[in-house]
Design an enzyme around this catalytic site. Structure first.
Site, PDB file in Angstrom:
ATOM      1  CE  LYS A 189      -1.595   3.103   2.647  1.00 13.81           C
ATOM      2  NZ  LYS A 189      -1.839   4.272   1.801  1.00 13.81           N
ATOM      3  CB  THR A 244       6.171   7.618  16.268  1.00 13.36           C
ATOM      4  OG1 THR A 244       7.542   7.702  15.825  1.00 13.36           O
ATOM      5  CG2 THR A 244       6.129   6.829  17.561  1.00 13.36           C
ATOM      6  CB  ALA A 245       0.874   8.799  15.635  1.00 13.01           C
ATOM      7  CD  GLU A 264      13.135   4.431   8.621  1.00 15.69           C
ATOM      8  OE1 GLU A 264      12.385   5.272   9.176  1.00 15.69           O
ATOM      9  OE2 GLU A 264      13.936   4.707   7.724  1.00 15.69           O
ATOM     10  CB  CYS A 298      12.975   9.058   8.548  1.00 14.69           C
ATOM     11  SG  CYS A 298      13.806   8.073   7.313  1.00 14.69           S
ATOM     12  CD  GLU A 395       9.789  12.881  12.073  1.00  6.74           C
ATOM     13  OE1 GLU A 395      10.763  12.349  11.546  1.00  6.74           O
ATOM     14  OE2 GLU A 395       8.676  12.323  12.190  1.00  6.74           O
TER      15      GLU A 395
HETATM   16  O1  TXE Z   1       2.287   9.710   7.978  1.00 10.75           O
HETATM   17  P1  TXE Z   1       1.576   8.317   8.181  1.00 10.75           P
HETATM   18  P2  TXE Z   1       1.703  11.112   7.487  1.00 10.75           P
HETATM   19  C1  TXE Z   1       6.166  11.497   9.917  1.00 10.75           C
HETATM   20  C2  TXE Z   1       6.434  12.987   9.750  1.00 10.75           C
HETATM   21  C3  TXE Z   1       5.130  13.496   9.200  1.00 10.75           C
HETATM   22  C4  TXE Z   1       4.156  12.636   9.954  1.00 10.75           C
HETATM   23  C5  TXE Z   1       2.782  12.532   9.369  1.00 10.75           C
HETATM   24  O2  TXE Z   1       6.679  13.558  10.998  1.00 10.75           O
HETATM   25  O3  TXE Z   1       4.945  14.849   9.461  1.00 10.75           O
HETATM   26  O4  TXE Z   1       4.758  11.374   9.993  1.00 10.75           O
HETATM   27  O5  TXE Z   1       2.834  12.078   8.022  1.00 10.75           O
HETATM   28  C6  TXE Z   1      -0.421   4.888   6.004  1.00 10.75           C
HETATM   29  N1  TXE Z   1      -2.920   1.779   9.265  1.00 10.75           N
HETATM   30  N2  TXE Z   1       6.638  10.697   8.806  1.00 10.75           N
HETATM   31  O6  TXE Z   1       0.423  11.425   8.172  1.00 10.75           O
HETATM   32  O7  TXE Z   1       0.152   8.452   8.561  1.00 10.75           O
HETATM   33  C7  TXE Z   1      -0.516   6.104   5.104  1.00 10.75           C
HETATM   34  O8  TXE Z   1      -1.601   5.973   4.210  1.00 10.75           O
HETATM   35  C8  TXE Z   1      -1.984   1.487   8.336  1.00 10.75           C
HETATM   36  C9  TXE Z   1       7.920  10.077   8.967  1.00 10.75           C
HETATM   37  O9  TXE Z   1       1.672  11.134   6.012  1.00 10.75           O
HETATM   38  O10 TXE Z   1       2.446   7.542   9.100  1.00 10.75           O
HETATM   39  C10 TXE Z   1       0.859   6.051   4.428  1.00 10.75           C
HETATM   40  O11 TXE Z   1       0.858   5.080   3.387  1.00 10.75           O
HETATM   41  N3  TXE Z   1      -1.409   2.420   7.548  1.00 10.75           N
HETATM   42  C11 TXE Z   1       8.185   9.049   7.941  1.00 10.75           C
HETATM   43  C12 TXE Z   1       1.765   5.587   5.572  1.00 10.75           C
HETATM   44  O12 TXE Z   1       0.886   4.977   6.531  1.00 10.75           O
HETATM   45  C13 TXE Z   1      -1.791   3.704   7.716  1.00 10.75           C
HETATM   46  C14 TXE Z   1       7.632   9.231   6.589  1.00 10.75           C
HETATM   47  C15 TXE Z   1       2.536   6.710   6.271  1.00 10.75           C
HETATM   48  O13 TXE Z   1       1.630   7.693   6.699  1.00 10.75           O
HETATM   49  C16 TXE Z   1      -2.758   4.063   8.685  1.00 10.75           C
HETATM   50  C17 TXE Z   1       6.341   9.866   6.590  1.00 10.75           C
HETATM   51  C18 TXE Z   1      -3.330   3.037   9.478  1.00 10.75           C
HETATM   52  N4  TXE Z   1      -4.235   3.284  10.405  1.00 10.75           N
HETATM   53  C19 TXE Z   1       5.904  10.592   7.669  1.00 10.75           C
HETATM   54  N5  TXE Z   1      -2.914   5.407   8.642  1.00 10.75           N
HETATM   55  C20 TXE Z   1       9.546   8.419   7.929  1.00 10.75           C
HETATM   56  N6  TXE Z   1       9.870   7.615   8.952  1.00 10.75           N
HETATM   57  O14 TXE Z   1      10.296   8.584   6.986  1.00 10.75           O
HETATM   58  C21 TXE Z   1      -2.072   5.876   7.678  1.00 10.75           C
HETATM   59  N7  TXE Z   1      -1.397   4.848   7.106  1.00 10.75           N
END
Ligand code: TXE
Length: 500
Positions: A189, A244-245, A264, A298, A395
């Site tokens: 996904k 992380t959330a 990660e 990251c 972050e």
């Molecule tokens: O991330 P999400 P978001 C951090 C960074 C950023 C913040 C929010 O601080 O500002 O996260 O970004 C999928 N079950 N990073 O909201 O939600 C989502 O569709 C399963 C750090 O975009 O973590 C996407 O494909 N999957 C990071 C993926 O998770 C779910 C890179 C990441 O999105 C889901 C990106 C659920 N319930 C953001 N909800 C890094 N480590 O590099 C969402 N997703």
């Protein structure tokens, strides 16, 4: 001047329309809704893909399970699997222009960067091709002549991969080829913001000879698509890169069938600069560490921890050198920093910049650049940032740094480790004793000394603490996608008897 899009493989104004990729074919969503992607640097509509449903995920998982169980992939020899991965690598290294353009159109990142990232991804495929053949177990022969024990490494099963929007192809390359090397089948996904290159890759895999059903893509929102994948009873491992959330939600969902999870997550990475460092190199590294990919990295060095005696000269030089960073049209090869990827992220960064203005001293930047025509934010530097400031703790994931002074090496270690995260870190020094002590004492999955974001495919990356667990790249990545099975072989004529 912008590149010639037609020459790079996608004509200006052309809107790419994709379906899911399930069991070797393009499929529309059952449910019918679509997601439109606009280039964040210009607002132009560039692509659309389905907003997948639970039914779509179930169809894709079914295909992956069937393909796993009948051995059409895991039953091949390692050398045959390696051949397919090698063919994908060659394609990514030789034919990268179209993918690089699509990556920039969907993410807003500079084309010079995308042009590096596609061949870089190809290098990971190449390394993983070798891992397909290098993966092996173990044996024990010290139990007397009639007994042997073997430790086998077998593929863990159908795998779910959930990727973010900051590096669609690179993050996928840190996971997918290793899962395939191990013999797993996969459902991916991609981020709802940047699904194009993952779907393009499906065609490349098909041409390289990957059997149908081994690689499947379901596009759509985190909930329901990612959530369903993380919960699914027939998925044996989920590899996730993101916040992380959301990582916490993935862990909770994984409890449904006790699947393995590789995470990660975010970081608030320390970039520690000692007074004896080569100042030009350290300033250059500090700039790359927050400007590269518009700070959506990251491993970004978002906390710059500088020895107090050089603080003023460091900040002055940083400010001066930032004048040379060209910001704007991502499709101009001279651009160093493109736009922010998406509106929620843009608003999040601007909110943190406003918080920072109340917490610390603003050196430069401090807002958006709407005159550039899209989601652009100026590189923003804060100094004299207190350790408990929000911008020193959370972050931001944008082109914003918090510069913090330190007085001794122990002070630097304390500040570097004063975080719930532990993904990456950098240290700049010319003293070997300092480098060694920092390398041993900083709590992070990676410590770079006099370099930053230096990630050859051979070396593992991953976090400690709330930055996640499990490793990507290197032989460790391939091993993540295996389970160890023990076989004890006994010569029956010499077997000890229980009842006699
Ligand atoms: O991330 P999400 P978001 C951090 C960074 C950023 C913040 C929010 O601080 O500002 O996260 O970004 C999928 N079950 N990073 O909201 O939600 C989502 O569709 C399963 C750090 O975009 O973590 C996407 O494909 N999957 C990071 C993926 O998770 C779910 C890179 C990441 O999105 C889901 C990106 C659920 N319930 C953001 N909800 C890094 N480590 O590099 C969402 N997703």
């Amino acid at each position: 001047m912008s590149i010639d899009r037609t020459e790079w493989g996608v004509a200006e104004g052309y809107v790419r329309e994709y379906g899911h990729f399930i069991d070797g074919t393009d499929e529309p969503s059952i449910g019918g809704e679509r997601i439109e992607r606009h280039n964040p640097a210009s607002g132009e509509l560039v692509a659309s893909w389905p907003a997948g449903t639970i039914t779509d995920v179930d169809r894709a998982v079914k295909a992956a399970v069937r393909a796993f169980e009948d051995g059409r992939w895991s039953g091949l020899t390692a050398s045959q699997r390696s051949d397919v991965l090698g063919a994908v690598s060659r394609k990514l290294k030789s034919d990268w222009k179209r993918l690089a353009l699509i990556e920039s159109l969907e993410t807003g990142k500079a084309i010079s960067q995308s042009a590096d990232e596609i061949p870089w991804s190809g290098d990971m495929w190449d390394f993983a091709a070798g891992q397909a053949r290098a993966l092996h177990g173990d044996s024990y022969s010290g139990f007397g002549e009639s007994k042997l024990a073997l430790v086998l490494r077998e593929p863990i099963g159908p795998v779910g991969i959930i990727t973010p929007w900051n590096y669609p192809m690179v993050v996928l390359a840190q996971k997918l080829p290793y899962a395939l090397a191990a013999g797993c089948t996969v459902v991916v996904k991609p981020s709802e913001f940047t699904s194009g290159t993952t779907l393009e890759l499906a065609q490349i895999l098909r041409e390289a000879g990957l059997p149908d059903g081994v690689f499947n893509v379901v596009t759509g929102y985190g909930n329901p698509v990612g959530q369903r994948l993380a919960e699914h009873h027939d998925i044996r491992l989920v590899s996730f890169t993101g916040s992380t959330a959301t990582g916490r939600k993935v862990v909770e969902a994984s409890a449904s069938n006790m699947k393995k999870v590789v995470l990660e997550l975010g970081g608030k990475n320390p970039n520690v600069i000692f007074a004896d460092a080569d100042l030009d190199a350290a300033v250059d590294g500090a700039i790359k560490a927050f400007v590269y990919n518009s700070g959506a990295e990251c491993c970004s060095g978002s906390r710059v921890i500088v020895e107090r005696s050089i603080m003023d000269s460091f900040v002055a030089k940083l400010d001066e050198r930032l004048d040379t960073v060209s910001i704007g049209d991502p499709l101009d090869p001279a651009t160093k920093m493109g736009s922010i990827n998406n509106k929620p992220q843009y608003e999040k960064i601007l909110k943190y910049i406003e918080i920072g203005k109340d917490e610390a001293t603003l050196v430069r930047g401090g807002g958006a650049s709407p005159q550039l025509g899209g989601l652009f934010i100026e590189p923003t530097v804060f100094k004299d940032v207190p350790l408990d400031a929000t911008i020193a703790k959370e972050e931001i994931f944008g082109p914003v740094i918090a510069v913090i002074p330190f007085d001794s090496i122990d002070d630097a270690i304390h500040i570097a480790n004063d975080t719930e995260y532990g993904l990456a870190s950098s240290v700049w020094t010319s003293d070997l004793a300092t480098a060694t002590k920092m390398a041993r004492k900083v709590n992070a999955g990676v410590v770079w000394v006099n370099t930053f974001l230096d990630l050859p495919s051979e070396i593992p990356v991953g976090g400690v603490r709330q930055s996640g667990y499990g490793r990507e790249n290197g032989r460790y990545a391939a091993e993540e996608y295996t389970v160890v099975k023990t076989v004890v072989l006994q010569d029956p004529s010499a077997a000890p008897r229980y009842l006699v």
